[in-house]
Design a protein around this motif. Structure first.
Motif, mmCIF file in Angstrom:
data_model
loop_
_atom_site.group_PDB
_atom_site.id
_atom_site.type_symbol
_atom_site.label_atom_id
_atom_site.label_comp_id
_atom_site.label_asym_id
_atom_site.label_seq_id
_atom_site.Cartn_x
_atom_site.Cartn_y
_atom_site.Cartn_z
ATOM 1 N N THR A 1 4.531 9.851 -15.604
ATOM 2 C CA THR A 1 3.382 9.350 -14.846
ATOM 3 C C THR A 1 2.615 10.530 -14.256
ATOM 4 O O THR A 1 3.221 11.472 -13.742
ATOM 5 C CB THR A 1 3.854 8.433 -13.700
ATOM 6 N N TRP A 2 1.282 10.479 -14.332
ATOM 7 C CA TRP A 2 0.515 11.606 -13.805
ATOM 8 C C TRP A 2 -0.683 11.133 -12.987
ATOM 9 O O TRP A 2 -1.153 10.011 -13.126
ATOM 10 C CB TRP A 2 0.041 12.537 -14.921
ATOM 11 N N LEU B 1 -7.281 -7.496 -12.170
ATOM 12 C CA LEU B 1 -6.970 -6.878 -10.882
ATOM 13 C C LEU B 1 -5.492 -7.028 -10.526
ATOM 14 O O LEU B 1 -4.871 -6.083 -10.016
ATOM 15 C CB LEU B 1 -7.852 -7.488 -9.791
ATOM 16 N N LEU B 2 -4.925 -8.181 -10.804
ATOM 17 C CA LEU B 2 -3.497 -8.381 -10.522
ATOM 18 C C LEU B 2 -2.628 -7.456 -11.369
ATOM 19 O O LEU B 2 -1.661 -6.855 -10.873
ATOM 20 C CB LEU B 2 -3.116 -9.842 -10.768
ATOM 21 N N GLU B 3 -2.970 -7.334 -12.648
ATOM 22 C CA GLU B 3 -2.206 -6.443 -13.526
ATOM 23 C C GLU B 3 -2.374 -4.988 -13.096
ATOM 24 O O GLU B 3 -1.413 -4.207 -13.095
ATOM 25 C CB GLU B 3 -2.666 -6.622 -14.977
ATOM 26 N N ALA B 4 -3.595 -4.618 -12.727
ATOM 27 C CA ALA B 4 -3.848 -3.241 -12.299
ATOM 28 C C ALA B 4 -3.126 -2.931 -10.992
ATOM 29 O O ALA B 4 -2.674 -1.799 -10.773
ATOM 30 C CB ALA B 4 -5.347 -3.010 -12.142
ATOM 31 N N GLN B 5 -3.020 -3.911 -10.118
ATOM 32 C CA GLN B 5 -2.300 -3.696 -8.856
ATOM 33 C C GLN B 5 -0.838 -3.350 -9.124
ATOM 34 O O GLN B 5 -0.283 -2.423 -8.518
ATOM 35 C CB GLN B 5 -2.388 -4.936 -7.970
ATOM 36 N N ARG B 6 -0.220 -4.078 -10.044
ATOM 37 C CA ARG B 6 1.187 -3.802 -10.362
ATOM 38 C C ARG B 6 1.350 -2.400 -10.945
ATOM 39 O O ARG B 6 2.267 -1.664 -10.576
ATOM 40 C CB ARG B 6 1.723 -4.863 -11.328
ATOM 41 N N GLN B 7 0.450 -2.038 -11.868
ATOM 42 C CA GLN B 7 0.548 -0.712 -12.479
ATOM 43 C C GLN B 7 0.281 0.386 -11.453
ATOM 44 O O GLN B 7 0.975 1.417 -11.440
ATOM 45 C CB GLN B 7 -0.447 -0.591 -13.640
ATOM 46 N N THR B 8 -0.700 0.176 -10.604
ATOM 47 C CA THR B 8 -1.032 1.169 -9.576
ATOM 48 C C THR B 8 0.144 1.405 -8.642
ATOM 49 O O THR B 8 0.506 2.554 -8.343
ATOM 50 C CB THR B 8 -2.252 0.702 -8.760
ATOM 51 N N ARG C 1 -11.007 18.066 -6.905
ATOM 52 C CA ARG C 1 -11.856 17.747 -5.754
ATOM 53 C C ARG C 1 -11.641 16.301 -5.325
ATOM 54 O O ARG C 1 -11.813 15.943 -4.171
ATOM 55 C CB ARG C 1 -13.326 17.976 -6.108
ATOM 56 N N THR C 2 -11.293 15.466 -6.293
ATOM 57 C CA THR C 2 -10.875 14.094 -6.005
ATOM 58 C C THR C 2 -9.471 13.900 -6.559
ATOM 59 O O THR C 2 -8.988 14.709 -7.360
ATOM 60 C CB THR C 2 -11.828 13.070 -6.651
ATOM 61 N N MET C 3 -8.827 12.827 -6.144
ATOM 62 C CA MET C 3 -7.504 12.482 -6.667
ATOM 63 C C MET C 3 -7.551 11.057 -7.190
ATOM 64 O O MET C 3 -8.054 10.161 -6.502
ATOM 65 C CB MET C 3 -6.444 12.596 -5.566
ATOM 66 N N TYR C 4 -7.035 10.863 -8.395
ATOM 67 C CA TYR C 4 -7.003 9.506 -8.934
ATOM 68 C C TYR C 4 -5.877 9.376 -9.946
ATOM 69 O O TYR C 4 -5.365 10.371 -10.478
ATOM 70 C CB TYR C 4 -8.338 9.138 -9.585
ATOM 71 N N ILE C 5 -5.494 8.133 -10.198
ATOM 72 C CA ILE C 5 -4.563 7.846 -11.286
ATOM 73 C C ILE C 5 -5.307 7.004 -12.318
ATOM 74 O O ILE C 5 -6.085 6.116 -11.964
ATOM 75 C CB ILE C 5 -3.304 7.096 -10.803
ATOM 76 N N PRO C 6 -5.105 7.276 -13.603
ATOM 77 C CA PRO C 6 -5.723 6.439 -14.631
ATOM 78 C C PRO C 6 -4.940 5.136 -14.784
ATOM 79 O O PRO C 6 -3.730 5.090 -14.563
ATOM 80 C CB PRO C 6 -5.613 7.295 -15.892
ATOM 81 N N ILE C 7 -5.648 4.083 -15.133
ATOM 82 C CA ILE C 7 -5.015 2.792 -15.416
ATOM 83 C C ILE C 7 -5.137 2.550 -16.918
ATOM 84 O O ILE C 7 -6.226 2.682 -17.484
ATOM 85 C CB ILE C 7 -5.694 1.655 -14.632
#
Length: 492
Positions: free
Chosen positions: A119-120, A83-90, A125-131
């Motif tokens: 970065t994309w 979660l910490l690593e994903a937070q930085r990337q997000t 219909r939804t919006m998201y970024i891949p991790i």
């Protein structure tokens, strides 16, 4: 999608958190809707807080060996690191995309919006970024200690709903932190986990986690699992239905709070599971008893769901426990007194008391929930306090319904609690009420009722009409136990 809407979603995601999440806030969101949503700088710490809470509570509630405890806390630490690593990337990705939109340097390729650095984010219909690249494996211990055949019934229900398959192994993709633990407990062993994506919502972001149970082979395809859940249900075995409900069960809070019991599950082919309620919903059962049996089927799994504060499990408890439902209704009433219901209030005063026809006619017409006065819970009913003028004035606690059968059922509940209810018709409503003597008797026994009555009377003594002030002051003077911490009010 409109550029302004994309920019707005990004701003919601990147806005600073007003304050760090508290455990109370986190558990409230989990028990109410399952998903944690908010700014990036709130949601990721909230997930970490929940992971710490859940693992600690599991360690306290279940008998685990030292090795199992070590595995559990290593699983916790692994999730926290992810979660910490994903937070930085997000944060980095959303910042890059937001900068590109503000500066007008982005480009669209199909449903993908690209920043100049590559970065994309998906925009549909939804919006998201891949991790990308944030994954790890850790072992989760066998906390349930169920026989294999019982555990398999829980696995079957998950397979019929949220569980998928990858490389012959069971997998789940969820935005609900409680599901990570509830599913993993049924698929214990080595679990491969990665943060799959971060979805942009009207409230910020939500985190989507992917887990694969590496020590289990997928035994059923989706349709086979759904059919087996239905077969077991026909034979009276509800454990698979429980986990199918935890996965795809449809929640209708308003219905359950008004005692409308429908157990329905989302399904592409509803006929496999029950009667079709629409194109993609199966009505499996109706009536309170259906939820009672579902709760009974949980066994030790219910202990886990309880401590995880799973919102779908809480829904089952609302359907099956009058005390919890009344308590929840009181909490939901904005600005109302919240008192803890008693299981079976008893009467302490036997002095007879009758209300006159004039008092009954003077009882005000039921108001909207937002306008009603103080509320108390008595014998599983929400009752609202009313001062009535009459001769000398009195205090009543009333429960309202349009249904005559429900009115008599409510009166029976009060009688079973050794109270003396009355029923009077007021316009389209039936008012089921207990008079001052019974109400004061309850207040002497139950501190929560005493506080509710005292607060209501004190408020009326200060801010009511002249007649209400007169009646409230008189009752408080005659019964000082209602407010022992305050000096007696004196008539002006």
């Amino acid at each position: 999608m409109d550029r302004n809407k994309i920019e707005e979603r990004l701003e919601l995601a990147l806005r600073p958190a007003e304050k760090p999440p508290t455990l109370e806030e986190v558990l409230e969101q989990v028990s109410r809707r399952g998903v944690l949503r908010g700014p990036v700088d709130w949601v990721f710490p909230a997930w970490i807080l929940y992971v710490e809470y859940a693992t600690q509570r599991i360690a306290e509630a279940f008998q685990l060996s030292e090795e199992e405890r070590r595995q559990l806390f290593h699983f916790r630490d692994t999730l926290k690191w992810l979660l910490l690593e994903a937070q930085r990337q997000t944060k980095a990705k959303l910042t890059s995309i937001y900068k590109a939109i503000v500066e007008g340097t982005y480009r669209m390729e199909g449903k993908r919006l690209y920043a100049p650095d590559g970065t994309w984010m998906y925009v549909g219909r939804t919006m998201y970024i891949p991790i990308h690249g944030i994954s790890a494996s850790a072992r989760f211990p066998d906390v349930l200690k169920l026989p294999h055949e019982r555990l398999e019934l829980l696995q079957l229900g998950w397979r019929a709903s949220d569980e998928g398959e990858a490389d012959g192994r069971p997998v789940i993709h969820t935005a609900q932190p409680w599901q990570v633990f509830a599913w993993t407990a049924a698929r214990y062993g080595e679990v491969y986990t990665y943060i799959a994506s971060v979805k942009l919502t009207h409230q910020g972001v939500s985190i989507h986690v992917y887990s694969k149970a590496r020590n289990w082979r997928q035994k059923w395809n989706k349709n086979e699992a759904i059919s087996l859940v239905a077969d077991y249900l026909r034979r009276g075995e509800r454990s698979p239905l429980l986990t199918a409900w935890l996965g795809d069960g449809k929640i209708r809070w308003k219905n359950i709070l008004h005692s409308k019991y429908m157990l329905s599950i989302a399904a592409k082919e509803p006929w496999r599971l029950g009667n079709s309620m629409g194109a993609y919903e199966a009505l499996v059962a109706t009536g309170k008893e259906a939820f009672v049996k579902l709760r009974e089927a949980a066994g030790v799994y219910g202990v886990l769901l309880d401590l995880l504060k799973a919102h779908k499990w809480f829904y089952i408890k609302l359907a099956t426990d009058d005390t919890i439902r009344v308590d929840h209704k009181l909490k939901a009433e904005n600005g109302k007194i919240h008192t803890k219901p008693t299981d079976r209030p008893s009467r302490t005063s036997t002095k007879p008391h009758k209300t006159t026809p004039h008092q009954q006619r003077s009882a005000s017409k039921p108001r909207s929930r937002a306008d009603k006065p103080g509320a108390v819970a008595v014998a599983g009913l929400i009752m609202h306090l009313n001062l009535v003028s009459g001769r000398g004035g009195s205090l009543l606690a009333g429960h309202y319904t349009r249904d005559p059968e429900k009115a008599h059922a409510a009166a029976d509940k009060l009688k079973a609690a050794e109270l003396r209810p009355n029923i009077v018709k007021i316009g389209p409503y039936y008012m089921i009420y207990i008079a001052t003597t019974d109400l004061l008797g309850l207040a002497e026994e139950d501190d929560a009722v005493r506080r509710a009555v005292a607060q209501y009377l004190t408020e009326k003594a200060k801010n009511g009409t002249p007649r209400q002030r007169e009646i409230a002051e008189k009752i408080l003077q005659r019964h000082p136990f209602l407010n022992p911490g305050l000096p007696l009010l004196q008539n002006q």
